[in-house]
Design a protein around this motif. Structure first.
Motif, short mmCIF file in Angstrom:
data_model
loop_
_atom_site.label_atom_id
_atom_site.label_comp_id
_atom_site.label_asym_id
_atom_site.label_seq_id
_atom_site.Cartn_x
_atom_site.Cartn_y
_atom_site.Cartn_z
N THR A 58 0.81 -1.23 0.00
CA THR A 58 0.00 0.00 0.00
C THR A 58 0.83 1.27 0.00
OG1 THR A 58 -0.17 -0.16 2.41
CG2 THR A 58 -1.98 -1.08 1.12
N ALA A 59 1.98 1.27 0.68
CA ALA A 59 2.75 2.51 0.83
C ALA A 59 4.18 2.39 0.33
CB ALA A 59 2.77 2.94 2.30
N SER A 60 4.45 1.38 -0.47
CA SER A 60 5.80 1.22 -1.03
C SER A 60 5.69 0.49 -2.36
CB SER A 60 6.70 0.44 -0.06
OG SER A 60 6.18 -0.86 0.15
N ARG A 61 6.80 0.50 -3.09
CA ARG A 61 6.81 -0.10 -4.42
C ARG A 61 8.05 -0.97 -4.60
NH1 ARG A 61 2.52 1.43 -3.98
NH2 ARG A 61 1.20 2.75 -5.31
N LEU A 62 7.85 -2.08 -5.32
CA LEU A 62 8.95 -2.97 -5.69
C LEU A 62 9.04 -2.99 -7.20
CD1 LEU A 62 11.03 -5.22 -4.84
CD2 LEU A 62 9.15 -6.86 -5.17
N ALA A 63 10.23 -2.73 -7.74
CA ALA A 63 10.44 -2.74 -9.20
C ALA A 63 11.81 -3.35 -9.46
CB ALA A 63 10.36 -1.33 -9.77
N VAL A 64 11.84 -4.67 -9.74
CA VAL A 64 13.11 -5.36 -9.93
C VAL A 64 13.06 -6.20 -11.20
CG1 VAL A 64 13.61 -5.46 -7.46
CG2 VAL A 64 12.37 -7.35 -8.53
#
Length: 319
Positions: free
Chosen positions: A39-45
């Motif tokens: 909800t309050a963070s993002r993962l982009a790998v």
């Protein structure tokens, strides 16, 4: 130099102390709570020949390929929007756990401790079996759902009853635990058949020891109980306790090292009873136990040792 990633909640005084120490040492520390994902963070790998590379972005961003160590301290449960239907939230949490922890868990860095090792080591029956196998002194124990078996083990005296797990979340999100209790055979009824129960012999105690292991360093603190409740379980009456550093007997240290290696743990908080005859009897290892209050009460350098471990220092043996 690389970043140090600490996975924990916002209200964590132990982590606060270590973060402050690492800051004094000039380290870059990223603190992240899994409750903020997604909800309050993002993962982009993206997957590369060297593993996953990219960004985990919360209040601060960290490039995963730049992480040099991870402390699996006390992260909270993944959280999804309250407005989503229950089945959608459950699926999202499952995918978040598999995705984020799968990516982080693949990082080839120092973990204190890796979440897979932490989870596996939390099973008390496994701990006791490994401890017995590596030569530590363990209490006579049974795990049973058979009332007759329980009564036969107890015999004419009393034994100690303990919970097997880490408790459950009760009202208000507060964790509730089964209390340690003394039990006689005539108190065992058919309700024992309702689940698994751990019964152990009652070990005579001169005092107890909390042994904190960080890498190959061992910090032992004697805990002297000042009340009857604390003599049964020191966690029941902290105000009555007195503390002092003690040395670890060489054979106990050897067994602890083997136990930690077999469980795959870098850190552990181990509980022992020391009998009037001087025997060290192993009760349990908590792979993510509390320890900061011992650093304060007994004046031992646990904060410094944890900071050094996260920096990648090799850990010399210290009793």
């Amino acid at each position: 130099m690389g970043s140090i990633l600490i996975l924990t909640g916002r209200d964590d005084l132990t982590a606060d102390a270590v973060v402050e120490e690492l800051g004094r040492r000039g380290e870059e520390v990223i603190r992240f709570d899994t409750a903020d994902f997604p909800t309050a963070s993002r993962l982009a790998v993206s997957l590369t020949r060297d593993g996953w590379a990219g960004v985990l972005a919360g209040s601060r961003a960290v490039r995963l390929e730049a992480v040099k160590s991870v402390w699996w301290r006390r992260p909270n449960e993944f959280r999804t929007p309250d407005a989503w239907p229950g089945h959608a939230r459950a699926l999202a949490v499952s995918e978040a756990r598999s995705g984020l922890l799968g990516v982080l868990g693949s990082l080839p860095v120092r973990w204190i401790n890796h979440p897979a090792a932490d989870a596996a080591a939390n099973y008390k029956p496994r701990q006791l079996a490994v401890a017995a196998r590596v030569g530590l002194d363990v209490p006579r124990s049974v795990i049973t759902s058979d009332p007759g078996h329980a009564r036969e083990f107890i015999g004419a005296g009393q034994v100690v009853y303990k919970g097997l797990g880490g408790g459950v979340l009760g009202p208000g999100g507060k964790r509730q635990f089964l209390p340690v209790a003394l039990v006689s055979a005539d108190e065992v009824d058919d309700g024992v058949a309702g689940t698994a129960h751990l019964f152990q012999e009652r070990v005579p105690k001169a005092f107890e020891v909390r042994l904190t292991v960080i890498g190959s360093r061992m910090f032992a603190v004697a805990i002297h109980a000042g009340s009857e409740a604390a003599r049964l379980d020191w966690r029941s009456d902290y105000r009555s306790l007195a503390y002092e550093p003690v040395d670890v007997p060489s054979e106990v240290a050897k067994g602890v090292r083997r136990l930690m290696d077999e469980l795959g743990l870098y850190f552990g908080a181990l509980d022992f009873a020391v009998t009037p005859a001087g025997r060290w009897v192993f009760f349990q290892v908590n792979p993510n136990g509390q320890w900061h209050w011992l650093a304060v009460k007994a004046g031992i350098p646990l904060v410094e040792a944890m900071a050094g471990a996260l920096q990648g220092e090799s850990q010399g043996v210290s009793a």
